[in-house]
Design a protein around this motif. Structure first.
Motif, short mmCIF file in Angstrom:
data_model
loop_
_atom_site.label_atom_id
_atom_site.label_comp_id
_atom_site.label_asym_id
_atom_site.label_seq_id
_atom_site.Cartn_x
_atom_site.Cartn_y
_atom_site.Cartn_z
N ALA A 25 0.80 -1.21 -0.04
CA ALA A 25 0.08 -0.06 0.15
C ALA A 25 0.80 1.11 -0.03
CB ALA A 25 -0.86 0.01 1.06
N LEU A 26 1.87 1.21 0.76
CA LEU A 26 2.68 2.56 0.87
C LEU A 26 3.59 2.65 -0.18
CD1 LEU A 26 4.04 1.99 4.39
CD2 LEU A 26 2.80 3.94 3.66
N ASP A 27 4.06 1.58 -0.98
CA ASP A 27 4.75 1.60 -2.08
C ASP A 27 3.91 1.99 -3.44
OD1 ASP A 27 7.00 0.92 -0.92
OD2 ASP A 27 7.29 -1.00 -2.12
N GLY A 28 2.48 1.79 -3.39
CA GLY A 28 1.54 2.01 -4.14
C GLY A 28 1.14 3.61 -4.13
N GLY A 32 2.07 6.78 -7.10
CA GLY A 32 0.91 7.73 -7.40
C GLY A 32 -0.36 6.80 -7.78
N LEU A 33 -0.65 5.59 -7.08
CA LEU A 33 -1.85 4.92 -7.11
C LEU A 33 -2.70 5.37 -6.09
CD1 LEU A 33 -0.49 1.08 -7.76
CD2 LEU A 33 -1.17 3.09 -9.45
N ARG A 34 -4.09 5.23 -6.36
CA ARG A 34 -5.06 5.49 -5.30
C ARG A 34 -5.15 4.05 -4.75
NH1 ARG A 34 -10.26 6.83 -8.28
NH2 ARG A 34 -9.28 5.50 -10.08
N VAL A 35 -5.01 3.88 -3.41
CA VAL A 35 -5.01 2.51 -2.72
C VAL A 35 -6.01 2.61 -1.46
CG1 VAL A 35 -3.43 1.14 -1.34
CG2 VAL A 35 -2.44 2.34 -3.24
N GLY A 391 5.85 -7.80 -1.02
CA GLY A 391 4.83 -6.85 -0.94
C GLY A 391 5.35 -5.54 -1.85
N GLU A 392 6.86 -5.45 -1.86
CA GLU A 392 7.47 -4.40 -2.69
C GLU A 392 7.11 -4.82 -4.38
OE1 GLU A 392 11.38 -4.24 -1.65
OE2 GLU A 392 10.88 -2.78 0.00
#
Length: 530
Positions: A25-28, A32-35, A391-392
């Motif tokens: 989630a943090l990497d997303g 620039g992603l909406r998570v 996760g990354e």
């Protein structure tokens, strides 16, 4: 499912808020992603917070240790079922993942600038970094939650994921959920990451929290993904024994043995001597089986972990000390009563080391996934490592997959809402009695019959219903795989087939669902993974 009450959209929906989910989630968000993160309880209530031991990683500052040695230890523990490429990739990426975790605020135990290390079962070197003595998971979760709070991640607490919704081509386009009031919602998203943990609640006694009911594996199977190695359920050898009990039990971290504690029976005999060259530091499957055998031989309800010779126990292991103090045990003077309990699912949704499954748009990371790292038995403290690394990598895969052509506004197709649901108590008793550390054909058949007789078909209308449906499906899958694998390997111990059979060497069993929604057993676990 009843009419949707609310609807929202995102670029990436993450199911679960443990180390794998929050890392992704943090990497997303950073990409620039909406998570949106969906979690059944509070954001910090998953399995990660209960991980005591640490993160197994080779940082290059321990003489004689190497990434190659860590790979070899992992392969040895896995009983011939590891994917060697996956093992090398994940372990090799460990140092970078730990560095980035520290950059996000995780405070590992250190002396000066050098991280402290401990040793756990199956490891040939002191390579496990830890935090708060024996509270590594809690510290990692604290840091990741704090980072999430300071980011642009939307977190939906009190929501259970029900089904991944797909378009006519089979690509994921959203996720259906139920909130704590039973109100259905829909999250439209081209990418859904399952990071929901394992299925320890399949058993009466476990180290897992109440949230570990296998929801992610069940959801993935219903969406058309495959699962593998479900029969390999790792029982942690040393859980604090306080009498017959059900639910989550206090863990006594393997690091206690790593720093010199000895397992003894009630006569004081150190029974692990001669069982394995590493004795008390043998891989977990070996120790758990040895404890179970010794209990049966002596008629005892537990064995004892003698840590009376360890100096500074309370400071080094504050979590274990507190659990012992609650029941009147002082590890400085009293042997700690211990017994095995369900701990970790070595199998799960078949996924690559980038989290991709065979369903486009559906990803899996952490305990819910089967990447090939663990094989038939997980090496201690490789789980947090896997969650960090995969996760990354998931976010990179999601960004790559966004470039694929897709309908602008896909028409989502919901799966059939009615599913098999059995009484949870019946399932847990059947699995604990007949499909725990020792299994045979008669017991597995009896467990299957018990689950089938307690099963009806219904539409889940709340969290309990979704969880019970997941546990029912996982019980069916575990029993089918355990009945098919006629040998003993790693966590899977068949008392009627006590030896390894070379026919099964490097053979994983793959589970898919037939048209009736029942598990079907096949082989070649990695087939169809993107």
């Amino acid at each position: 499912m009843s009419t949707t009450v609310w609807e929202a959209s995102a670029d990436l929906v993450v199911v679960g808020s443990g180390v794998a989910g929050l890392t992704a989630a943090l990497d997303g968000v950073r990409a620039g992603l909406r998570v949106v993160v969906v979690t059944k309880d509070a954001i910090d209530a998953g399995s990660t917070r209960w991980a005591q031991g640490g993160v197994a990683v080779v940082l290059g500052d321990i003489a004689g240790d190497s990434v190659g040695a860590h790979v070899a230890d992992t392969m040895a523990a896995g009983g011939g079922l590891n994917d060697e490429t996956a093992v090398a990739e994940i372990i090799g990426a460990g140092p970078g993942a730990v560095r980035r975790l520290r950059e996000r605020g995780t405070l590992f135990d250190a002396r000066g600038t050098r991280l402290e290390r401990t040793r756990e079962g199956g490891h040939s070197a002191f390579r496990v970094v830890h935090a708060g003595g024996d509270a590594t998971g809690a510290e990692i979760e604290r840091a990741l939650v704090a980072a999430a709070v300071n980011s642009e991640i939307t977190v939906l607490t009190g929501c259970v994921a029900v089904d991944a919704l797909r378009d006519a081509s089979g690509r994921v386009g959203g996720l259906s959920v139920l909130d704590d009031a039973g109100r259905p919602g829909l999250l439209r998203a081209p990418a859904v990451l399952l990071a929901s943990g394992g299925y320890g609640q399949l058993y009466s006694s476990t180290t897992n929290p109440e949230t570990s009911t296998g929801d992610g594996v069940a959801l993935a199977l219903r969406a058309g993904a495959s699962a593998s190695d479900l029969e390999f359920v790792q029982f942690h050898p040393t859980v604090l024994y306080t009498g017959p009990a059900v639910g989550r039990r206090p863990l006594v971290t393997e690091a206690v043995r790593g720093e010199g504690a000895i397992l003894r029976d009630r006569t004081g005999h150190a029974f692990m001597t001669g069982v394995h060259p590493l004795a008390d530091l043998a891989p977990r499957d070996v120790v758990a089986a040895a404890i179970t055998r010794r209990m049966a031989e002596t008629g005892a309800d537990c064995m004892y972990l003698d840590a009376t010779g360890l100096e500074g126990f309370a400071a080094r292991f504050p979590t274990v000390s507190a659990s012992c103090a609650e029941v009147g045990i002082d590890p400085r003077t009293d042997p700690i009563p211990v017994t095995p309990a369900a701990h970790y699912a070595c199998g799960g949704v078949v996924a690559g080391t980038d989290g991709r499954t065979r369903v486009p748009g559906l990803y899996a990371a952490g305990e819910v996934a089967r990447t090939g790292l663990h094989g038939a038995n997980r090496l201690a403290s490789n789980s947090l490592l896997e969650g960090l690394v995969v996760g990354e990598r998931v976010v990179r895969a999601v960004l790559e997959d966004r470039a694929l052509p897709r309908p602008a506004s896909p028409q989502l197709i919901s799966p059939a809402p009615a599913v098999a649901i059995a009484d949870r108590g019946v399932v847990q008793r059947a699995m604990s009695t007949c499909a725990a550390i020792g299994r045979d054909a008669t017991g597995l058949a009896a467990a299957s019959d018990a689950v089938e007789q307690a099963t009806s078909t219904a539409v889940p209308i709340d969290r309990a219903g979704v969880e019970d449906a997941a546990l029912t499906l996982l019980a069916q899958g575990v029993l089918a795989a355990a009945g098919t694998r006629r040998e003993s390997r790693g966590c899977h111990v068949r008392t009627d087939f006590p030896g390894r059979d070379d026919v099964w060497q490097r053979e994983s069993l793959v589970i898919t669902l037939d048209e009736a929604g029942l598990p079907v057993v096949g082989r070649d676990a990695m087939a169809g993974v993107a």
